[in-house]
Design a protein around this motif. Structure first.
Motif, short mmCIF file in Angstrom:
data_model
loop_
_atom_site.label_atom_id
_atom_site.label_comp_id
_atom_site.label_asym_id
_atom_site.label_seq_id
_atom_site.Cartn_x
_atom_site.Cartn_y
_atom_site.Cartn_z
N TRP A 5 0.83 -1.20 0.00
CA TRP A 5 0.00 0.00 0.00
C TRP A 5 0.87 1.26 0.00
O TRP A 5 0.64 2.18 -0.78
N GLU A 6 1.87 1.29 0.87
CA GLU A 6 2.72 2.47 0.98
C GLU A 6 3.45 2.75 -0.33
O GLU A 6 3.56 3.90 -0.75
N LEU A 9 0.90 4.02 -3.02
CA LEU A 9 0.47 5.40 -2.75
C LEU A 9 1.61 6.39 -2.94
O LEU A 9 1.41 7.50 -3.44
N GLU A 10 2.82 5.99 -2.58
CA GLU A 10 3.98 6.86 -2.79
C GLU A 10 4.18 7.15 -4.28
O GLU A 10 4.44 8.29 -4.67
N THR A 13 1.40 9.46 -5.49
CA THR A 13 1.66 10.81 -4.98
C THR A 13 2.74 11.49 -5.81
O THR A 13 2.60 12.66 -6.19
N GLN A 21 -0.65 12.52 0.72
CA GLN A 21 -1.04 11.17 0.32
C GLN A 21 -2.56 11.03 0.35
O GLN A 21 -3.11 10.19 -0.36
N ASP A 22 -3.24 11.85 1.13
CA ASP A 22 -4.71 11.81 1.15
C ASP A 22 -5.27 12.16 -0.23
O ASP A 22 -6.24 11.54 -0.68
N ALA A 24 -3.74 11.72 -3.11
CA ALA A 24 -3.41 10.58 -3.97
C ALA A 24 -4.35 9.41 -3.69
O ALA A 24 -4.82 8.74 -4.62
N ASP A 25 -4.65 9.17 -2.43
CA ASP A 25 -5.55 8.08 -2.04
C ASP A 25 -6.95 8.32 -2.61
O ASP A 25 -7.58 7.41 -3.14
N ALA A 28 -6.88 7.61 -6.28
CA ALA A 28 -6.74 6.17 -6.52
C ALA A 28 -8.06 5.44 -6.29
O ALA A 28 -8.46 4.58 -7.09
N TYR A 55 -6.94 -1.38 -2.27
CA TYR A 55 -7.30 -0.97 -3.63
C TYR A 55 -7.84 -2.15 -4.44
O TYR A 55 -8.68 -1.98 -5.31
#
Length: 131
Positions: A5-6, A9-10, A13, A21-22, A24-25, A28, A55
């Protein structure tokens, strides 16, 4: 192999040049829910297996689309679901998310996904003429 997940999301982002990251989340989640409504069968399951579990569940659980959306309508639908989005920012969001999805999927799976989608999605995935 499932992307963490990290890491996912990275990458989103970074590609989307989001401030948090919020952001980007949120992009997504919307893009993957819309994408999941347009994919079926083994390819959708195979893609889900390569995405972080959060996701993957979003991709696997949408209501099926009543009709396939053109790439242009996919971007418009994304804009409608993201508060304050414009066509330009939604295009950016879709490209950021789907290019990371394509990287996670690999070339063969991405090609098979694109075969399920109307023309024009290759650009959204950052893979011009991949089909």
């Amino acid at each position: 192999m499932r992307l963490r997940w990290e890491a996912f999301l990275e990458r989103v982002t970074e590609r989307g040049e989001y401030n948090t990251q919020d952001e980007a989340d949120r992009a997504a989640r919307v893009v993957l829910a819309l994408l999941g409504a347009h994919l079926v069968g083994a390819e959708r399951a195979e893609l889900a297996a390569r995405l972080p579990e959060t996701y993957a569940l979003i991709l696997l659980n949408p209501l099926p689309a009543a009709e396939p959306l053109s790439a242009e309508r996919f971007v418009r639908a994304t804009a409608a679901w993201i508060e304050g989005a414009t066509h330009a920012t939604a295009t950016w969001d879709v490209g950021a998310v789907l290019s990371v999805v394509a990287d996670a999927a690999g070339e063969d799976l991405t090609r098979r996904l694109l075969l399920q989608l109307p023309p024009g999605y290759d650009l959204l995935f950052g893979r011009p003429e991949a089909v």
